[in-house]
Design a protein around this motif. Sequence first.
Motif, PDB file in Angstrom:
ATOM      1  N   ARG A   1       0.809  -1.225   0.000  1.00 49.80           N
ATOM      2  CA  ARG A   1       0.000   0.000   0.000  1.00 49.80           C
ATOM      3  C   ARG A   1       0.835   1.266   0.000  1.00 49.80           C
ATOM      4  O   ARG A   1       0.430   2.281  -0.539  1.00 49.80           O
ATOM      5  CB  ARG A   1      -0.993   0.009   1.153  1.00 49.80           C
ATOM      6  CG  ARG A   1      -0.367   0.163   2.507  1.00 49.80           C
ATOM      7  CD  ARG A   1      -1.350   0.346   3.673  1.00 49.80           C
ATOM      8  NE  ARG A   1      -2.694  -0.034   3.402  1.00 49.80           N
ATOM      9  CZ  ARG A   1      -3.368  -0.953   4.094  1.00 49.80           C
ATOM     10  NH1 ARG A   1      -2.799  -1.561   5.108  1.00 49.80           N
ATOM     11  NH2 ARG A   1      -4.597  -1.232   3.781  1.00 49.80           N
ATOM     12  N   SER A   2       2.011   1.248   0.583  1.00 51.46           N
ATOM     13  CA  SER A   2       2.807   2.472   0.715  1.00 51.46           C
ATOM     14  C   SER A   2       3.808   2.668  -0.427  1.00 51.46           C
ATOM     15  O   SER A   2       4.601   3.611  -0.387  1.00 51.46           O
ATOM     16  CB  SER A   2       3.545   2.465   2.047  1.00 51.46           C
ATOM     17  OG  SER A   2       4.448   1.375   2.085  1.00 51.46           O
TER      18      SER A   2
ATOM     19  N   ASN B   1       5.261   4.135  -3.553  1.00 52.86           N
ATOM     20  CA  ASN B   1       5.010   5.415  -4.216  1.00 52.86           C
ATOM     21  C   ASN B   1       4.793   5.231  -5.704  1.00 52.86           C
ATOM     22  O   ASN B   1       5.476   4.425  -6.342  1.00 52.86           O
ATOM     23  CB  ASN B   1       6.207   6.354  -4.030  1.00 52.86           C
ATOM     24  CG  ASN B   1       6.414   6.728  -2.597  1.00 52.86           C
ATOM     25  OD1 ASN B   1       5.477   7.075  -1.899  1.00 52.86           O
ATOM     26  ND2 ASN B   1       7.652   6.652  -2.149  1.00 52.86           N
ATOM     27  N   ASP B   2       3.871   6.001  -6.263  1.00 51.82           N
ATOM     28  CA  ASP B   2       3.710   6.045  -7.701  1.00 51.82           C
ATOM     29  C   ASP B   2       4.921   6.789  -8.269  1.00 51.82           C
ATOM     30  O   ASP B   2       5.345   7.797  -7.697  1.00 51.82           O
ATOM     31  CB  ASP B   2       2.421   6.790  -8.067  1.00 51.82           C
ATOM     32  CG  ASP B   2       2.178   6.794  -9.553  1.00 51.82           C
ATOM     33  OD1 ASP B   2       1.530   5.859 -10.045  1.00 51.82           O
ATOM     34  OD2 ASP B   2       2.664   7.734 -10.219  1.00 51.82           O
TER      35      ASP B   2
ATOM     36  N   THR C   1       0.643   7.392  -3.040  1.00 55.79           N
ATOM     37  CA  THR C   1       0.937   5.961  -3.017  1.00 55.79           C
ATOM     38  C   THR C   1       0.022   5.238  -3.993  1.00 55.79           C
ATOM     39  O   THR C   1      -0.994   5.780  -4.444  1.00 55.79           O
ATOM     40  CB  THR C   1       0.729   5.371  -1.614  1.00 55.79           C
ATOM     41  OG1 THR C   1      -0.670   5.442  -1.290  1.00 55.79           O
ATOM     42  CG2 THR C   1       1.568   6.103  -0.566  1.00 55.79           C
TER      43      THR C   1
ATOM     44  N   CYS D   1      10.596   4.086  -5.287  1.00 59.42           N
ATOM     45  CA  CYS D   1       9.167   3.791  -5.180  1.00 59.42           C
ATOM     46  C   CYS D   1       8.859   3.058  -3.881  1.00 59.42           C
ATOM     47  O   CYS D   1       7.816   3.265  -3.269  1.00 59.42           O
ATOM     48  CB  CYS D   1       8.693   2.950  -6.368  1.00 59.42           C
ATOM     49  SG  CYS D   1       8.661   3.831  -7.941  1.00 59.42           S
TER      50      CYS D   1
ATOM     51  N   GLY E   1       8.893   4.809   0.522  1.00 56.74           N
ATOM     52  CA  GLY E   1       7.907   5.570   1.285  1.00 56.74           C
ATOM     53  C   GLY E   1       8.044   7.045   0.949  1.00 56.74           C
ATOM     54  O   GLY E   1       8.906   7.447   0.193  1.00 56.74           O
ATOM     55  N   ARG E   2       7.194   7.830   1.523  1.00 56.49           N
ATOM     56  CA  ARG E   2       7.213   9.265   1.228  1.00 56.49           C
ATOM     57  C   ARG E   2       8.441   9.924   1.822  1.00 56.49           C
ATOM     58  O   ARG E   2       8.865   9.585   2.912  1.00 56.49           O
ATOM     59  CB  ARG E   2       5.963   9.917   1.788  1.00 56.49           C
ATOM     60  CG  ARG E   2       4.744   9.547   0.994  1.00 56.49           C
ATOM     61  CD  ARG E   2       3.686  10.616   1.165  1.00 56.49           C
ATOM     62  NE  ARG E   2       2.587  10.313   0.302  1.00 56.49           N
ATOM     63  CZ  ARG E   2       1.359  10.062   0.729  1.00 56.49           C
ATOM     64  NH1 ARG E   2       1.091  10.093   2.007  1.00 56.49           N
ATOM     65  NH2 ARG E   2       0.406   9.806  -0.116  1.00 56.49           N
TER      66      ARG E   2
END
Length: 169
Positions: A57-58, A60-61, A67, A164, A167-168
Motif C-alpha cells: 500500500r505504501s 510510491n507512484d 501511493t 518507489c 515511502g514518502r
Amino acid sequence: MGSRGGALGAAGAVGLCLGWADRVTFTRLHSISSLLLCAWPCFAGGVFFLDFLHLIRSINDPEHPLTLEELNVVEQVRVKVNDAESTVSVEFTPTIPHCSMATLIGLSVKVKLIRSLPERFKVDVHITPGTHASEHAVNKQLADKERVAAALENNHLLEVVNQCLSGRP
C-alpha cells in the motif's frame, strides 16, 4: 534483499490479524500456516485472507506524489493468497489505459513482495484485465523471471524501484 525465514510469535500473528500489521513485517515469517493456529478468523477454504495489501500500500507512484493505494492502483480485493499452493497474485490497475509507468509499477510491487515474503511463495503480479492498452506485453515482462532479474541488475532502474519502495520523503 531483506532476510527471510524465522518465526513469528503468536502476539505478532494476532497483531497482523487485528490490523496492527504496520508493527510486524513478513520478513520474519517462516510459514503462514503457523499463523493459522492463532489467526484462524482470517483463514477460510485454504486461502489466507490476511491483509497483504499492507505490504504494497505504501509504494510510491513513480509519477505522482501519492501511493499506489491512494491512487487505487492496488486494492485488497485484487490481492489473492493461497497458502496451500504458496502463491500470491496481485492485480494492479494503472491510472490511465496508456500509462507509461505500468511496467515499473508492476516491477515495484513484485520486488516488494519478493523481498517481504518467504521464499516458498511464487509471486504473480499483473495488470487488471482490460485496464491497459499494452496489458499483454506488460504482463509478459512481469511474468518472465529472466527479464525481471535483468531489470534489477540495471543500477538506474533498481534505484528508481527502490525510490518507489522507500515511502514518502
